[in-house]
Write a protein that holds these residues in place. Structure first.
Motif, PDB file in Angstrom:
ATOM      1  N   THR A 125       0.818  -1.204   0.000  1.00  0.00           N
ATOM      2  CA  THR A 125       0.000   0.000   0.000  1.00  0.00           C
ATOM      3  C   THR A 125       0.852   1.255   0.000  1.00  0.00           C
ATOM      4  O   THR A 125       0.354   2.336  -0.294  1.00  0.00           O
ATOM      5  N   HIS A 126       2.137   1.156   0.363  1.00  0.00           N
ATOM      6  CA  HIS A 126       3.039   2.303   0.420  1.00  0.00           C
ATOM      7  C   HIS A 126       4.291   2.008  -0.400  1.00  0.00           C
ATOM      8  O   HIS A 126       4.761   0.885  -0.429  1.00  0.00           O
ATOM      9  N   GLY A 173       1.610  -1.971   4.926  1.00  0.00           N
ATOM     10  CA  GLY A 173       0.844  -1.238   5.923  1.00  0.00           C
ATOM     11  C   GLY A 173       0.597  -2.064   7.170  1.00  0.00           C
ATOM     12  O   GLY A 173      -0.053  -1.624   8.113  1.00  0.00           O
ATOM     13  N   LYS A 192       4.289  13.039   5.476  1.00  0.00           N
ATOM     14  CA  LYS A 192       3.429  12.214   6.325  1.00  0.00           C
ATOM     15  C   LYS A 192       3.260  10.860   5.637  1.00  0.00           C
ATOM     16  O   LYS A 192       3.505  10.723   4.438  1.00  0.00           O
ATOM     17  N   ASP A 200       0.752   9.382   4.505  1.00  0.00           N
ATOM     18  CA  ASP A 200      -0.166   9.421   3.361  1.00  0.00           C
ATOM     19  C   ASP A 200       0.549   9.748   2.050  1.00  0.00           C
ATOM     20  O   ASP A 200       0.060   9.414   0.971  1.00  0.00           O
ATOM     21  N   LEU A 251       1.436   6.577  -0.082  1.00  0.00           N
ATOM     22  CA  LEU A 251       0.383   5.670  -0.542  1.00  0.00           C
ATOM     23  C   LEU A 251       0.490   5.405  -2.034  1.00  0.00           C
ATOM     24  O   LEU A 251       0.796   6.313  -2.810  1.00  0.00           O
ATOM     25  N   ARG A 266      -1.276   4.893  -5.388  1.00  0.00           N
ATOM     26  CA  ARG A 266      -2.566   5.244  -5.972  1.00  0.00           C
ATOM     27  C   ARG A 266      -2.930   4.257  -7.049  1.00  0.00           C
ATOM     28  O   ARG A 266      -2.089   3.835  -7.836  1.00  0.00           O
TER      29      ARG A 266
END
Length: 91
Positions: free
Chosen positions: A52-53, A65, A83, A85, A88, A90
């Motif tokens: 996910t990252h 994650g 941060k 986020d 992430l 996409r």
């Protein structure tokens, strides 16, 4: 001309034996037999989680994650002042 005789695979024969064996069992016996067969069978494995990252510096570094945050991510967050986020992936 000779005709070859069809021989079913062993899995087919075993399946037939299992089915015929169940016909003569009662409901409770079927339940216990099925539980024993499942316990002796191959265990199912879970699917590998997708990442996910992703790292901003090295695209090969990924994180699902789960578990603790990887070192590369902590270092990049500190250096680039980002941060979680921002890393992430996409879709």
């Amino acid at each position: 001309m000779k005709t070859q005789r069809f021989t079913p695979p062993l899995e087919h024969e075993l399946g037939q034996k299992v089915i015929l064996g169940f016909v003569n069992l009662g409901v409770n016996d079927m339940k216990y037999t099925l539980a024993a067969l499942q316990a002796a069978g191959v265990k199912k494995s879970m699917a590998k989680p997708k990442p996910t990252h992703r790292s901003k510096k090295d695209r090969k570094l990924t994180w699902t994650g789960r578990g603790s945050m990887p070192r590369w991510m902590r270092e990049e967050m500190k250096a680039l002042r980002l941060k979680p986020d921002a890393f992430l992936i996409r879709k």
